[in-house]
Design a protein around this motif. Sequence first.
Motif, PDB file in Angstrom:
ATOM      1  N   PRO A  11      50.638  30.690  24.883  1.00  0.00           N
ATOM      2  CA  PRO A  11      51.196  30.291  26.169  1.00  0.00           C
ATOM      3  C   PRO A  11      50.470  29.075  26.725  1.00  0.00           C
ATOM      4  CG  PRO A  11      49.838  32.224  26.413  1.00  0.00           C
ATOM      5  CD  PRO A  11      49.934  31.947  24.939  1.00  0.00           C
ATOM      6  N   VAL A  12      51.129  28.382  27.630  1.00  0.00           N
ATOM      7  CA  VAL A  12      50.549  27.213  28.269  1.00  0.00           C
ATOM      8  C   VAL A  12      49.394  27.636  29.173  1.00  0.00           C
ATOM      9  CG1 VAL A  12      51.042  25.215  29.719  1.00  0.00           C
ATOM     10  CG2 VAL A  12      52.815  26.123  28.231  1.00  0.00           C
ATOM     11  N   TRP A  13      49.508  28.812  29.783  1.00  0.00           N
ATOM     12  CA  TRP A  13      48.458  29.273  30.684  1.00  0.00           C
ATOM     13  C   TRP A  13      47.292  29.805  29.883  1.00  0.00           C
ATOM     14  CZ3 TRP A  13      48.305  34.471  29.679  1.00  0.00           C
ATOM     15  CH2 TRP A  13      49.490  35.058  29.249  1.00  0.00           C
ATOM     16  N   GLY A  14      46.127  29.742  30.492  1.00  0.00           N
ATOM     17  CA  GLY A  14      44.894  30.116  29.811  1.00  0.00           C
ATOM     18  C   GLY A  14      44.554  31.589  29.911  1.00  0.00           C
ATOM     19  N   VAL A  15      43.379  31.900  29.424  1.00  0.00           N
ATOM     20  CA  VAL A  15      42.865  33.268  29.434  1.00  0.00           C
ATOM     21  C   VAL A  15      42.680  33.726  30.883  1.00  0.00           C
ATOM     22  CG1 VAL A  15      40.904  34.716  28.770  1.00  0.00           C
ATOM     23  CG2 VAL A  15      41.711  32.925  27.220  1.00  0.00           C
ATOM     24  N   PRO A  16      43.054  34.965  31.206  1.00  0.00           N
ATOM     25  CA  PRO A  16      42.871  35.470  32.572  1.00  0.00           C
ATOM     26  C   PRO A  16      41.410  35.425  33.003  1.00  0.00           C
ATOM     27  CG  PRO A  16      44.303  36.922  31.328  1.00  0.00           C
ATOM     28  CD  PRO A  16      43.737  35.939  30.356  1.00  0.00           C
ATOM     29  N   LYS A  17      41.199  35.054  34.283  1.00  0.00           N
ATOM     30  CA  LYS A  17      39.852  34.979  34.863  1.00  0.00           C
ATOM     31  C   LYS A  17      39.708  35.896  36.071  1.00  0.00           C
ATOM     32  CE  LYS A  17      38.246  31.775  32.185  1.00  0.00           C
ATOM     33  NZ  LYS A  17      37.259  32.120  31.177  1.00  0.00           N
ATOM     34  N   GLY A  18      40.833  36.289  36.683  1.00  0.00           N
ATOM     35  CA  GLY A  18      40.767  37.141  37.865  1.00  0.00           C
ATOM     36  C   GLY A  18      42.120  37.724  38.200  1.00  0.00           C
ATOM     37  N   ILE A  19      42.106  38.702  39.085  1.00  0.00           N
ATOM     38  CA  ILE A  19      43.337  39.369  39.540  1.00  0.00           C
ATOM     39  C   ILE A  19      43.273  39.504  41.057  1.00  0.00           C
ATOM     40  CG2 ILE A  19      44.795  41.433  39.434  1.00  0.00           C
ATOM     41  CD1 ILE A  19      43.293  42.225  36.884  1.00  0.00           C
ATOM     42  N   VAL A  20      44.402  39.286  41.709  1.00  0.00           N
ATOM     43  CA  VAL A  20      44.568  39.636  43.119  1.00  0.00           C
ATOM     44  C   VAL A  20      45.712  40.646  43.161  1.00  0.00           C
ATOM     45  CG1 VAL A  20      45.178  38.811  45.420  1.00  0.00           C
ATOM     46  CG2 VAL A  20      43.799  37.362  43.907  1.00  0.00           C
ATOM     47  N   LEU A  21      45.457  41.778  43.783  1.00  0.00           N
ATOM     48  CA  LEU A  21      46.441  42.848  43.896  1.00  0.00           C
ATOM     49  C   LEU A  21      46.625  43.177  45.369  1.00  0.00           C
ATOM     50  CD1 LEU A  21      48.178  45.155  42.592  1.00  0.00           C
ATOM     51  CD2 LEU A  21      46.077  46.528  42.610  1.00  0.00           C
ATOM     52  N   LEU A  22      47.874  43.247  45.804  1.00  0.00           N
ATOM     53  CA  LEU A  22      48.180  43.575  47.199  1.00  0.00           C
ATOM     54  C   LEU A  22      49.040  44.828  47.268  1.00  0.00           C
ATOM     55  CD1 LEU A  22      49.147  40.013  48.446  1.00  0.00           C
ATOM     56  CD2 LEU A  22      46.932  41.153  48.665  1.00  0.00           C
ATOM     57  N   ALA A  23      48.878  45.592  48.339  1.00  0.00           N
ATOM     58  CA  ALA A  23      49.750  46.733  48.620  1.00  0.00           C
ATOM     59  C   ALA A  23      50.681  46.311  49.740  1.00  0.00           C
ATOM     60  CB  ALA A  23      48.926  47.944  49.041  1.00  0.00           C
ATOM     61  N   THR A  24      51.986  46.307  49.472  1.00  0.00           N
ATOM     62  CA  THR A  24      52.973  45.957  50.487  1.00  0.00           C
ATOM     63  C   THR A  24      54.032  47.055  50.555  1.00  0.00           C
ATOM     64  OG1 THR A  24      54.513  44.788  49.021  1.00  0.00           O
ATOM     65  CG2 THR A  24      52.660  43.506  49.898  1.00  0.00           C
TER      66      THR A  24
END
Length: 106
Positions: A11-24
Amino acid sequence: MLRRKKEKKRPVWGVPKGIVLLATPEGWPTSVLTESGNLCGRLDVPINTDSQDARIAAAVMVTELARDFHDTDVKVSWDPSQEPWSWTAQVTLVAENEPSSPDAEG
């Protein structure tokens, strides 16, 4: 007729570095931060999923993305939550002798 063997395209995007998770009220939106940008989406879990289970699902998703698309193992470590509806995690590469289990602590 000869057919070329399809190569696995990275993929064009790189290796994951972080996550943001929200509860809505509408569900569990996520942003996966990578070396080259963010991937935004939503967890495929019920709206009423417990926050710890949602963090586990997000960690599994990112771990599988890294393995499937970058042939690498990662570890997800959740930061202490500053808000009851928002979580962030650091994603790091796993050393060869270190297990890569999703971490829902935090």
